[in-house]
Design an enzyme around this catalytic site. Structure first.
Site, PDB file in Angstrom:
ATOM      1  N   HIS A   1      38.815  43.872  38.527  1.00  0.00           N
ATOM      2  CA  HIS A   1      38.708  42.944  39.651  1.00  0.00           C
ATOM      3  C   HIS A   1      40.029  42.829  40.427  1.00  0.00           C
ATOM      4  CE1 HIS A   1      40.110  39.847  36.666  1.00  0.00           C
ATOM      5  NE2 HIS A   1      40.771  39.425  37.722  1.00  0.00           N
TER       6      HIS A   1
ATOM      7  N   SER B   1      46.156  38.317  35.671  1.00  0.00           N
ATOM      8  CA  SER B   1      45.062  39.238  35.398  1.00  0.00           C
ATOM      9  C   SER B   1      45.566  40.655  35.190  1.00  0.00           C
ATOM     10  CB  SER B   1      44.062  39.241  36.551  1.00  0.00           C
ATOM     11  OG  SER B   1      43.370  38.039  36.606  1.00  0.00           O
TER      12      SER B   1
ATOM     13  N   ASP C   1      35.360  45.319  33.245  1.00  0.00           N
ATOM     14  CA  ASP C   1      36.420  44.731  34.061  1.00  0.00           C
ATOM     15  C   ASP C   1      37.784  45.342  33.730  1.00  0.00           C
ATOM     16  OD1 ASP C   1      37.502  43.169  36.062  1.00  0.00           O
ATOM     17  OD2 ASP C   1      37.850  41.444  34.769  1.00  0.00           O
TER      18      ASP C   1
END
Length: 275
Positions: free
Chosen positions: A114, A225, A144
């Site tokens: 993402h 992230s 992901d």
């Protein structure tokens, strides 16, 4: 939207947001949804797709200096920081950034899908401050995870990966990344729980991503992230990817001490396949 992906919802709905830091004028890349994490709700913290690669594994963890009952976080940070980068992306919807883990000396880097999904240009900022061009070489939206390749680099420090099946509740862990663009930020905590079922929105409406996550109370925020969650030996046990973020009128996601990481065994296997 609010609600949940599964019923019943045992706790109030939470907003799920991409966990990559937006800069300038940016629109979030995923719709707001609520997800059920084995009895709690949570939110996405990952960013764009990162390239897969072979990571250095160590069957015999390197012992670090300890201070009292807990490992010395400064020693852990010194070992791992050279293996963590900031992933900068430019896409049709604006600019953003996440974090990544160095997999090879020639610049293969693991991050969240993402983070790089929809990116038109990717650069990475290395631990020494250099910013170099990078290209996405493999993505796996279903997990992901993604792998990117930094261009024209050598001599980087690959991260060591631990066997995440050996992680226990209560283990000390350290998260490293670029929350809110503050590169090289180090936070510490413990493993709060294991095998949390995390479901977060994918890149399309029908491609929701589910995995069994490591839960931690180490502070994780937008920009973390794709960065590593490491153990007391400085080995990667997970890739930070999501947070629980209570719904709020401001729409701002932030750490409330409930973060989630994709286990290292799964992350490394996917990275190897992408490479």
């Amino acid at each position: 939207m609010s609600g949940s992906l599964f019923e019943p919802v045992p706790t109030p709905a939470a907003e799920v947001k991409p966990f990559w830091r937006r800069t300038g004028t940016v629109v979030t890349s995923a719709a707001l949804v609520a997800a059920v994490f084995g009895g709690v709700t949570g939110g996405v913290v990952g960013a764009l797709n990162a390239p897969g690669a072979t990571a250095g594994t160590s069957s015999s963890p390197v012992a670090l200096q300890t201070s009292g009952a807990a490992s010395d976080v400064s020693a852990i940070a010194a070992k791992v920081l050279p293996s963590v980068v900031q992933v900068n992306v430019v896409g049709a919807q604006g600019e953003g950034l996440g974090s990544g883990v160095v997999l090879s000396a020639d610049g293969r880097i693991l991050t969240n899908n993402h983070v790089v999904s929809g990116a038109q240009k990717v650069t990475v900022t290395l631990d020494d401050g250099r910013t170099v061009d990078a290209k996405v070489v493999g993505t796996d939206p279903s997990s992901d995870l993604a792998v990117v390749q930094a261009v024209g680099v050598s001599g980087l420090t690959p991260a060591a990966f631990a066997d995440s099946d050996n992680v226990k509740v209560g283990d000390q862990v350290v998260a490293i990344g670029s929350p809110e663009g503050l590169q090289g930020t180090v936070t510490s905590g413990i493993v709060s729980a294991l095998d949390r079922t995390v479901t977060v929105p994918g890149t399309t409406r029908r491609s929701n991503v589910s995995y069994q996550a490591i839960q931690t109370d180490a502070s994780i925020n937008p920009g973390n992230s794709g960065g590593p969650l490491v153990n007391a030996a400085g080995q990667v046990v997970g890739i930070n990817s999501a947070i629980y973020s209570p719904a709020s009128e401001s729409g701002q996601a932030g750490s409330v001490g409930i973060g989630f990481a994709i286990p290292a065994n799964q992350a490394k296997q996917i990275a190897d396949q992408l490479t």
